[in-house]
Design an enzyme around this catalytic site. Sequence first.
Site, short mmCIF file in Angstrom:
data_model
loop_
_atom_site.label_atom_id
_atom_site.label_comp_id
_atom_site.label_asym_id
_atom_site.label_seq_id
_atom_site.Cartn_x
_atom_site.Cartn_y
_atom_site.Cartn_z
CE LYS A 1 -2.23 7.64 -8.32
NZ LYS A 1 -3.16 6.93 -7.43
CD GLN B 1 -6.30 8.02 -5.55
OE1 GLN B 1 -5.73 7.84 -6.63
NE2 GLN B 1 -5.65 7.98 -4.40
CG ASP C 1 -3.67 1.16 -7.55
OD1 ASP C 1 -2.55 1.70 -7.68
OD2 ASP C 1 -4.72 1.77 -7.29
#
Length: 294
Positions: free
Chosen positions: A53, A97, A120
Amino acid sequence: MTTIINGVTTAQDIKDEIAEKVKIIKAQGGKTPHLAAILVGDDGASQAYVGGKVKACEFVGFRSTLKTLDADISEQELLEVVDQLNEDPDIDGYIVQLPLPRHISAKTVTERILPEKDVDGFHPVNVGRMVKNLPAYVSATPFGIMQLLDRYQIETEGKHCVVIGRSDIVGTPMAILLSRKSNPGNCTVTICHSRTGNLKELTLQADIVIAALGIPEFLTGDMVKQGAVVIDVGITRVPDETKPRGYALKGDVKYDEVEPKASFITPVPGGVGPMTIASLLHNTLLASQKAIYD
Ligand code: NAD
């Protein structure tokens, strides 16, 4: 004939488009989009995902900030880092994450992220907005699959789509997106899960099968009809001594059997996986432009 859907080149196209937009924004004196990521602990797969990312941010011209925290950090301490990112005006969006260590509630942490920075798309406000067909950050993997269907001009209207898996981040949003009045969309959707009794009977009726259950090679050739579109979301590390890393990545589809019957199919790796990062970049660009929340 089967078309192999290439997630690597499609994700690259999206990244190129985003890089072009960022160039224009910068040339016009606009703010450089800034994505942050919180990584707790030293799980190898999570490190690799976050590393990918950060690299992708560099490619498209975003700023990125990585906050690496020890696995034994308390939930309270992690929430304080989340609060700092919520309050930092330079951070347009950020991700935490997953998975988190067992002593930390992913639900509590996810709900602490400001919806307008939740690139997200995991916060209940974004999920609710998606369900109501309002502008929202859509969870990256389902959004990436929608992009693949769109860019490969796969007909979805009126089709029967069977989604295998009902997780919050893949199966459920996927089913909602495909049943919406939109293109891609307008499907009749069946969601299957671990308690579904007649799964093969259902997949055999499907024009589109989306396998997102995390069981390697679960979907075999005898479970799909001729001409079906098959999207394989699964990524499982299976021990393999012949590979330099000691494992191979396996999808949820028994590729050799299903590919000859499919009209379109995503391979693993190189199908859905690369699209997830491209979707995250897309959401971050929207966040920096205040396109969803103003
Ligand atoms: P999950 O474990 O949260 O959910 C799995 C789902 O599969 C559950 O809803 C469960 O009911 C269903 N299921 C389990 N066994 C089943 C069975 N025998 N028959 C039918 N349904 C069954 O998983 P997830 O987070 O949704 O991820 C699914 C897979 O997709 C995993 O392999 C994961 O690694 C992968 N994944 C890939 C990406 C990507 O970027 N490509 C992103 C997220 C997840």
